[in-house]
Design an enzyme around this catalytic site. Sequence first.
Site, PDB file in Angstrom:
ATOM      1  N   CYS A 130     -14.092   4.159  35.447  1.00  0.00           N
ATOM      2  CA  CYS A 130     -14.740   5.314  35.538  1.00  0.00           C
ATOM      3  C   CYS A 130     -15.908   5.484  36.311  1.00  0.00           C
ATOM      4  O   CYS A 130     -15.873   6.467  37.310  1.00  0.00           O
ATOM      5  CB  CYS A 130     -15.248   5.809  34.210  1.00  0.00           C
ATOM      6  N   HIS A 244     -21.239  10.152  32.989  1.00  0.00           N
ATOM      7  CA  HIS A 244     -22.155   9.185  33.364  1.00  0.00           C
ATOM      8  C   HIS A 244     -22.992   9.737  34.774  1.00  0.00           C
ATOM      9  O   HIS A 244     -22.478  10.569  35.489  1.00  0.00           O
ATOM     10  CB  HIS A 244     -20.996   8.065  34.359  1.00  0.00           C
TER      11      HIS A 244
END
Length: 333
Positions: A130, A244
């Site tokens: 990710c 994130h």
Amino acid sequence: MERMRSVAVLGATGLVGREMIKTLEQRDYPISNLRLLASPRSAGSRVVFRGEEFTVEAVSEESFRNIDIALFSAGGVTSKKWAPVAADSGAVLIDNSSAWRMDPDVPLVVPEINPQDACEHKGIIANPNCSTIQAVVALYPLHREAGLKYVNISTYQSVAGTGMKAVETLKKESEAVLSERDCDSDGVYPHQIAFNLLPHIGAFDDDGISEEEWKMVNESRKIMHLPQLKVSGITVRVPVFRCHGESVTAQFEKELAPEKAKEILRNAAGVVVMDDPQKAVYPMPAAGAGKDAVYVGRIRKDTGLENAISMWVVSDNLRKGAALNAVQIAEIL
Ligand code: A2P
């Protein structure tokens, strides 16, 4: 006419698996038959897809019969075990674990960057980590303009990346801290995550570099076809549920003015520029959670390095960082 596909999702009860199912539905992926798979623990549980209830089955030797595309998000060990079974059944596997990413026979694909690699698969295509995906989606268009020389990244990674149990851990620990109770460890993280920061994602090697940090280095090089690219940084788990953030500094061969970088990123596939700091406009995890784009802001000249740009990159790790990227790969196929 669009060709219909028979699709299996292994890890269908997990955070990424559920997001994969949702993404297939939202993007109207042409599915003739959907099989939802997990461990025997959750066999029998129900999931709704396109208004219809599906029963989750325990994965078995028969699970991939007549399946065209298998999306896996059930961890590396499970992937190593079931990938050969899926391949023998003739399915193309798109795997979200780190089990196959650096295998030279397995393409590692971000559709905005190297879609052509997906077509060279030998049965398995890997979905990158990710943190790597959101960094390269922002970096690659700038690389095409000015030639990347060095990248330094500090990550601020949400707990959703660790899985369902970690989300519960953050909730429980936050409640405990706020009600002044002891925060008993449940073993998901080596320390309390609520109201804390853990500079520790994956095991450390003898030089003190973590597995997550090596993923950023090696996967960025592989996806962008830049085997010599210099990459460094630190990966940090933060008490955010989902989405994130990353501080990215990129040094280029040629000069790249921040205004030019903004213009390039405004036109880049998958990127949304949010950059008006005077008005407090910049990307944030609370706004990016549940969305598809990679959001870039705070685009500025680096104050220390020559020919370098610094920026702040935010993206939902379950969407573009996992499920959406995997479904986009399935769309290429
Ligand atoms: P299960 O719900 O049966 O444990 P997360 O990362 O969010 O925790 O999700 C992990 C996913 O991977 C879940 O769907 C989980 O299923 C699945 N999974 C974990 N271990 C196995 C296994 N050995 N075989 C099949 N599925 C597994």
